[in-house]
Design a protein around this motif. Sequence first.
Motif, PDB file in Angstrom:
ATOM      1  N   ASP A  36     -14.644   5.453  23.903  1.00  0.00           N
ATOM      2  CA  ASP A  36     -15.739   5.740  22.993  1.00  0.00           C
ATOM      3  C   ASP A  36     -16.741   4.595  22.909  1.00  0.00           C
ATOM      4  O   ASP A  36     -17.883   4.815  22.518  1.00  0.00           O
ATOM      5  N   SER A  37     -16.314   3.398  23.268  1.00  0.00           N
ATOM      6  CA  SER A  37     -17.274   2.290  23.332  1.00  0.00           C
ATOM      7  C   SER A  37     -18.171   2.499  24.545  1.00  0.00           C
ATOM      8  O   SER A  37     -17.763   3.141  25.524  1.00  0.00           O
ATOM      9  N   PRO A  38     -19.402   1.987  24.522  1.00  0.00           N
ATOM     10  CA  PRO A  38     -20.336   2.204  25.633  1.00  0.00           C
ATOM     11  C   PRO A  38     -19.758   1.759  26.970  1.00  0.00           C
ATOM     12  O   PRO A  38     -19.164   0.685  27.082  1.00  0.00           O
ATOM     13  N   ILE A  39     -19.899   2.600  27.978  1.00  0.00           N
ATOM     14  CA  ILE A  39     -19.418   2.287  29.320  1.00  0.00           C
ATOM     15  C   ILE A  39     -20.540   1.596  30.086  1.00  0.00           C
ATOM     16  O   ILE A  39     -21.602   2.175  30.308  1.00  0.00           O
ATOM     17  N   ALA A  40     -20.300   0.336  30.458  1.00  0.00           N
ATOM     18  CA  ALA A  40     -21.306  -0.416  31.210  1.00  0.00           C
ATOM     19  C   ALA A  40     -21.292   0.040  32.662  1.00  0.00           C
ATOM     20  O   ALA A  40     -20.229   0.115  33.291  1.00  0.00           O
ATOM     21  N   LEU A  41     -22.445   0.330  33.196  1.00  0.00           N
ATOM     22  CA  LEU A  41     -22.536   0.839  34.561  1.00  0.00           C
ATOM     23  C   LEU A  41     -22.799  -0.257  35.584  1.00  0.00           C
ATOM     24  O   LEU A  41     -22.701  -0.015  36.776  1.00  0.00           O
ATOM     25  N   ASP A  42     -23.141  -1.452  35.124  1.00  0.00           N
ATOM     26  CA  ASP A  42     -23.496  -2.508  36.072  1.00  0.00           C
ATOM     27  C   ASP A  42     -22.299  -3.319  36.550  1.00  0.00           C
ATOM     28  O   ASP A  42     -22.436  -4.240  37.340  1.00  0.00           O
ATOM     29  N   GLY A  43     -21.098  -2.955  36.106  1.00  0.00           N
ATOM     30  CA  GLY A  43     -19.908  -3.686  36.539  1.00  0.00           C
ATOM     31  C   GLY A  43     -19.284  -3.149  37.808  1.00  0.00           C
ATOM     32  O   GLY A  43     -18.363  -3.751  38.356  1.00  0.00           O
ATOM     33  N   GLY A  44     -19.740  -1.991  38.274  1.00  0.00           N
ATOM     34  CA  GLY A  44     -19.221  -1.424  39.510  1.00  0.00           C
ATOM     35  C   GLY A  44     -17.945  -0.635  39.361  1.00  0.00           C
ATOM     36  O   GLY A  44     -17.397  -0.137  40.346  1.00  0.00           O
ATOM     37  N   GLU A  45     -17.450  -0.468  38.129  1.00  0.00           N
ATOM     38  CA  GLU A  45     -16.172   0.227  37.939  1.00  0.00           C
ATOM     39  C   GLU A  45     -16.341   1.744  37.898  1.00  0.00           C
ATOM     40  O   GLU A  45     -15.429   2.487  38.253  1.00  0.00           O
ATOM     41  N   VAL A  46     -17.510   2.211  37.473  1.00  0.00           N
ATOM     42  CA  VAL A  46     -17.758   3.640  37.309  1.00  0.00           C
ATOM     43  C   VAL A  46     -18.796   4.105  38.322  1.00  0.00           C
ATOM     44  O   VAL A  46     -19.826   3.456  38.510  1.00  0.00           O
ATOM     45  N   ASP A  47     -18.513   5.229  38.996  1.00  0.00           N
ATOM     46  CA  ASP A  47     -19.444   5.784  39.981  1.00  0.00           C
ATOM     47  C   ASP A  47     -20.457   6.728  39.355  1.00  0.00           C
ATOM     48  O   ASP A  47     -21.612   6.786  39.768  1.00  0.00           O
ATOM     49  N   VAL A  48     -20.013   7.481  38.381  1.00  0.00           N
ATOM     50  CA  VAL A  48     -20.889   8.422  37.690  1.00  0.00           C
ATOM     51  C   VAL A  48     -20.340   8.601  36.281  1.00  0.00           C
ATOM     52  O   VAL A  48     -19.130   8.590  36.068  1.00  0.00           O
ATOM     53  N   ALA A  49     -21.240   8.733  35.304  1.00  0.00           N
ATOM     54  CA  ALA A  49     -20.804   8.837  33.916  1.00  0.00           C
ATOM     55  C   ALA A  49     -21.568   9.936  33.204  1.00  0.00           C
ATOM     56  O   ALA A  49     -22.648  10.357  33.635  1.00  0.00           O
ATOM     57  N   ILE A  50     -20.977  10.403  32.111  1.00  0.00           N
ATOM     58  CA  ILE A  50     -21.676  11.302  31.195  1.00  0.00           C
ATOM     59  C   ILE A  50     -21.924  10.495  29.934  1.00  0.00           C
ATOM     60  O   ILE A  50     -20.983  10.081  29.253  1.00  0.00           O
ATOM     61  N   ARG A  51     -23.173  10.231  29.650  1.00  0.00           N
ATOM     62  CA  ARG A  51     -23.545   9.393  28.511  1.00  0.00           C
ATOM     63  C   ARG A  51     -24.390  10.215  27.541  1.00  0.00           C
ATOM     64  O   ARG A  51     -25.354  10.861  27.939  1.00  0.00           O
ATOM     65  N   TYR A  52     -24.035  10.136  26.277  1.00  0.00           N
ATOM     66  CA  TYR A  52     -24.801  10.827  25.251  1.00  0.00           C
ATOM     67  C   TYR A  52     -25.888   9.891  24.735  1.00  0.00           C
ATOM     68  O   TYR A  52     -25.640   8.732  24.432  1.00  0.00           O
ATOM     69  N   GLY A  53     -27.107  10.396  24.652  1.00  0.00           N
ATOM     70  CA  GLY A  53     -28.215   9.591  24.168  1.00  0.00           C
ATOM     71  C   GLY A  53     -29.530  10.132  24.694  1.00  0.00           C
ATOM     72  O   GLY A  53     -29.600  11.234  25.247  1.00  0.00           O
ATOM     73  N   LEU A  54     -30.571   9.347  24.524  1.00  0.00           N
ATOM     74  CA  LEU A  54     -31.894   9.727  25.004  1.00  0.00           C
ATOM     75  C   LEU A  54     -32.315   8.773  26.110  1.00  0.00           C
ATOM     76  O   LEU A  54     -32.417   7.563  25.886  1.00  0.00           O
ATOM     77  N   PRO A  55     -32.537   9.277  27.336  1.00  0.00           N
ATOM     78  CA  PRO A  55     -32.989   8.416  28.423  1.00  0.00           C
ATOM     79  C   PRO A  55     -34.432   7.965  28.164  1.00  0.00           C
ATOM     80  O   PRO A  55     -35.112   8.537  27.316  1.00  0.00           O
ATOM     81  N   PRO A  56     -34.872   6.926  28.900  1.00  0.00           N
ATOM     82  CA  PRO A  56     -34.198   6.306  30.055  1.00  0.00           C
ATOM     83  C   PRO A  56     -33.170   5.255  29.628  1.00  0.00           C
ATOM     84  O   PRO A  56     -33.194   4.782  28.497  1.00  0.00           O
ATOM     85  N   PHE A  57     -32.285   4.900  30.582  1.00  0.00           N
ATOM     86  CA  PHE A  57     -31.288   3.872  30.372  1.00  0.00           C
ATOM     87  C   PHE A  57     -31.515   2.758  31.401  1.00  0.00           C
ATOM     88  O   PHE A  57     -31.753   3.041  32.573  1.00  0.00           O
ATOM     89  N   SER A  58     -31.405   1.525  30.986  1.00  0.00           N
ATOM     90  CA  SER A  58     -31.727   0.399  31.873  1.00  0.00           C
ATOM     91  C   SER A  58     -30.732   0.223  33.009  1.00  0.00           C
ATOM     92  O   SER A  58     -31.075  -0.303  34.066  1.00  0.00           O
ATOM     93  N   ASP A  59     -29.480   0.681  32.816  1.00  0.00           N
ATOM     94  CA  ASP A  59     -28.447   0.431  33.828  1.00  0.00           C
ATOM     95  C   ASP A  59     -28.120   1.655  34.669  1.00  0.00           C
ATOM     96  O   ASP A  59     -27.215   1.604  35.502  1.00  0.00           O
ATOM     97  N   GLY A  60     -28.825   2.770  34.464  1.00  0.00           N
ATOM     98  CA  GLY A  60     -28.476   3.964  35.219  1.00  0.00           C
ATOM     99  C   GLY A  60     -29.643   4.917  35.387  1.00  0.00           C
ATOM    100  O   GLY A  60     -30.638   4.866  34.659  1.00  0.00           O
ATOM    101  N   THR A  61     -29.480   5.797  36.370  1.00  0.00           N
ATOM    102  CA  THR A  61     -30.475   6.824  36.661  1.00  0.00           C
ATOM    103  C   THR A  61     -29.929   8.175  36.233  1.00  0.00           C
ATOM    104  O   THR A  61     -28.841   8.578  36.652  1.00  0.00           O
ATOM    105  N   VAL A  62     -30.669   8.874  35.396  1.00  0.00           N
ATOM    106  CA  VAL A  62     -30.248  10.188  34.908  1.00  0.00           C
ATOM    107  C   VAL A  62     -30.587  11.248  35.955  1.00  0.00           C
ATOM    108  O   VAL A  62     -31.725  11.335  36.411  1.00  0.00           O
ATOM    109  N   ILE A  63     -29.588  12.036  36.343  1.00  0.00           N
ATOM    110  CA  ILE A  63     -29.826  13.092  37.327  1.00  0.00           C
ATOM    111  C   ILE A  63     -29.708  14.485  36.717  1.00  0.00           C
ATOM    112  O   ILE A  63     -30.059  15.471  37.354  1.00  0.00           O
ATOM    113  N   ALA A  64     -29.218  14.554  35.481  1.00  0.00           N
ATOM    114  CA  ALA A  64     -29.147  15.840  34.780  1.00  0.00           C
ATOM    115  C   ALA A  64     -28.914  15.558  33.305  1.00  0.00           C
ATOM    116  O   ALA A  64     -28.333  14.542  32.933  1.00  0.00           O
ATOM    117  N   SER A  65     -29.388  16.452  32.449  1.00  0.00           N
ATOM    118  CA  SER A  65     -29.141  16.294  31.017  1.00  0.00           C
ATOM    119  C   SER A  65     -29.155  17.655  30.345  1.00  0.00           C
ATOM    120  O   SER A  65     -29.745  18.614  30.851  1.00  0.00           O
TER     121      SER A  65
END
Length: 295
Positions: free
Chosen positions: A132-161
């Motif tokens: 439930d804590s924010p998943i950081a995407l810049d650490g290389g551990e996650v390939d794709v995530a589902i994040r709740y919020g309003l884009p844009p996000f500095s660490d990821g590219t939104v491909i669907a919402s």
Amino acid sequence: MQFRRRLPSLTALVTLEAVLRRKSFTLAAAELGVTQAAVSRQIALLEEEFGQSLFVRKHRAIEPTAACISLGATLAKSFADIAESVEALQSRSQDVVTIGATVAFSSFWLLPRLAEFRRANPGILVRVISQDSPIALDGGEVDVAIRYGLPPFSDGTVIASRGDVISPVCSPDYLRRRGDGPLGSADEFIETDVVDRSWYSWSQWVSLTGANMTVKPSLRFSHYTETIAAARAGQGIALGWRMLIGTFLEDGTLVPAEQSELAAEDRYNVIVPVKAKRSNARDLAAAWLTASLHG
């Protein structure tokens, strides 16, 4: 490295293992894609280095010595271990996808659908990180995530919402017990107490919908999964996020407590790290998540 000084030619050892397994210089040569003479030369080099014969040559056959059989068993196990390690490494780098999501999204939305992706892609290993804590995407551990919020996000590219709607839900048994009529002080309300206020509270619901009622939750949980479990067990009314509880509405274990609903402000976003390297597994998982989110 020191061990390299004590080992004979790796090519010669591979040749020896093939000869022992195939029980023939000719068949070993065919497997290795070389001539029989080349195989004979490699075995001769080993015999010269070891100072002893490895095979007893007969008219139309070869018979390995006891020392040769012992060495061959070690080579076979070692090569098998190497092959297994290489295969595992290739799987981790090419055929593994790590998906990140909140605990509630993973439990309620992702896991019921994951079997579909695995059936369509049997060669891909799937790893799910739920937190439930924010998943950081810049650490290389996650390939794709589902994040709740309003884009844009500095660490990821939104491909669907996709957005969601929220409505009060309860079990069929609770609905029968309470009868018809608007929600009110006689009802049992279940609250999700979390720091992240993207989870709407009952007070927010009342304020945003303009409902004319006072809500005093009698049951509180720190995780939304527990809130929904309590509602399904008939312990009261919870705020149901339609995307998350869709399977429970379909199977009838949850029903609307009333017909009012509220459009959530933020959205569920399929997001990939900005700096991540593309892989076939990630692309397939991202495409599947996109299709499923809009399905």
